[in-house]
Scaffold this active site. Structure first.
Site, PDB file in Angstrom:
ATOM      1  N   GLU A  64      -4.753   2.292  -3.953  1.00  0.00           N
ATOM      2  CA  GLU A  64      -3.292   2.286  -3.953  1.00  0.00           C
ATOM      3  C   GLU A  64      -2.724   0.973  -3.438  1.00  0.00           C
ATOM      4  O   GLU A  64      -1.553   0.895  -3.060  1.00  0.00           O
ATOM      5  CB  GLU A  64      -2.756   3.453  -3.109  1.00  0.00           C
ATOM      6  N   ASP A  79       0.860  -1.176   0.000  1.00  0.00           N
ATOM      7  CA  ASP A  79       0.000   0.000   0.000  1.00  0.00           C
ATOM      8  C   ASP A  79       0.905   1.238   0.000  1.00  0.00           C
ATOM      9  O   ASP A  79       1.829   1.339   0.827  1.00  0.00           O
ATOM     10  CB  ASP A  79      -0.894   0.006   1.240  1.00  0.00           C
ATOM     11  N   ILE A  80       0.667   2.161  -0.929  1.00  0.00           N
ATOM     12  CA  ILE A  80       1.490   3.366  -1.016  1.00  0.00           C
ATOM     13  C   ILE A  80       1.251   4.230   0.219  1.00  0.00           C
ATOM     14  O   ILE A  80       0.102   4.507   0.586  1.00  0.00           O
ATOM     15  CB  ILE A  80       1.164   4.151  -2.300  1.00  0.00           C
TER      16      ILE A  80
END
Length: 352
Positions: free
Chosen positions: A270, A228-229
């Site tokens: 994301e 996950d960004i």
């Protein structure tokens, strides 16, 4: 039409990936034609009852039946291909033997039967070159019996029948094969669209989960990583959604370019998922750490960014829901521990 279809050559080759699909599409039609030939052979011998006592009738019937069973049930494309060629030649050879024994039948029926066989073979033979070989051999098997025709006009008509029948069958075979190829290319194109995330070009969630399910069912073990960004909302809010899309695409390019992952896909937003075909925890962690380092050093993003990852082992037959739950838990442990890191953990009972 998709670009890759517009550039189809006049004589497309059948890719290996399409061979099995073509066989499935043609299976019912080929079975029907071959059964029709076998039944016709039987009906001819009902009318020529005295021939039933001769071995030649039963040898041909057994040969046709055997080739029919081979082509119907074989899993080898090569065997499927050549059994079809042999079936046509066996049928024509069988009728040639009948013509040798019954000259009157030859005189009246050899020409229409050969034309029918040559044109009909285009339904059984896939591939223009294979068809030309079979059609030419079919005519050669019958041709010697035309020796009694000394009339030059008759020879001219015969030559016309040869040319027309082979030409018509070849066009049919070539056109049918090309139509199948285009159909399969279109099918593949839209299947790819349905499985691809429109922004990143990676597998979408559904396609990734389908492959993950097959992977878990066919491999003894492996590792799954959910990433996950970090602070992605801040990128969107401060720089705009276009910049956020650039960050997503940059990470996707890194994932595509990095060797070692069997499947990579976008889970949504994301979040991304990676399937690693290794049972070695140190190798799985090293792969994740290397990806982290590459992302940290990126200079082509609209803003510096990092990601957090949850890494979890899985074993053959394990439920996907269980794997995803533990990967998600490890991901959020990485977030709580300060982000920009990989958190490795395993469900109870599984070695890390």
């Amino acid at each position: 039409m998709p670009r890759n279809l517009e550039s189809l050559s006049p004589m497309p080759s059948v890719s290996a990936s399409h061979e099995q699909r073509i066989r499935l599409l043609l299976r019912q039609g080929i079975i029907a034609v071959q059964l029709l030939v076998i039944v016709t052979w039987g009906l001819v011998h009902v009318m020529l009852a005295e021939r039933l006592s001769r071995p030649g009738a039963w040898v041909t019937l057994a040969t046709l039946s055997g080739l029919f069973l081979i082509q119907t049930f074989t899993v080898s494309h090569r065997v499927w291909r050549f059994s079809g060629l042999l079936f046509v030649l066996a049928a024509v050879s069988g009728f040639r033997l009948i013509f040798e024994e019954y000259p009157l039948l030859y005189e009246h029926y050899a020409l229409p039967l050969t034309v029918l066989a040559v044109v009909g073979a285009s339904l059984l033979i896939r591939g223009p070159m294979d068809y030309l070989v079979v059609a030419s051999l079919t005519w050669l098997l019958v041709w010697p019996f035309a020796g009694s025709a000394h009339d030059s006009a008759r020879w001219s008509y015969l030559a016309l029948f040869v040319t027309f029948s082979i030409g018509l069958g070849w066009i049919n075979s070539r056109t049918y094969l090309r139509a199948l190829q285009v159909t399969l290319d279109v099918e593949q194109h839209y299947r790819t669209l349905s499985e691809t995330d429109h922004l990143t070009g990676l597998l979408n969630r559904r396609a990734l989960m389908e492959r993950f399910e097959r992977f878990v069912a066919s491999h003894p073990a492996g590792y799954f990583m959910m990433i996950d960004i970090d602070d992605f909302k801040r990128v969107n809010d401060s720089l705009g959604h276009a910049a956020g899309d650039q960050v997503l695409c940059l990470l996707a390019r890194r994932l595509k370019a990095k060797a070692g992952a069997d499947y990579v896909g976008r889970l949504g937003g994301e979040e991304f998922g990676i399937i690693l075909n290794t049972q070695d925890a140190s190798r799985a962690v090293a792969w994740a750490e290397s990806l982290l380092q590459e992302v940290r050093q990126s200079r082509d993003a609209p803003a510096p960014f990092t990601f957090s990852a949850g890494l979890v082992p899985f074993v053959h037959g394990q439920a996907l829901s269980d794997i995803l739950i533990h990967a998600d838990r490890n991901l959020y442990r990485a977030k709580r521990a300060g982000k920009d890191r990989v958190q490795l953990g395993s469900p109870t009972g599984l070695p890390v």
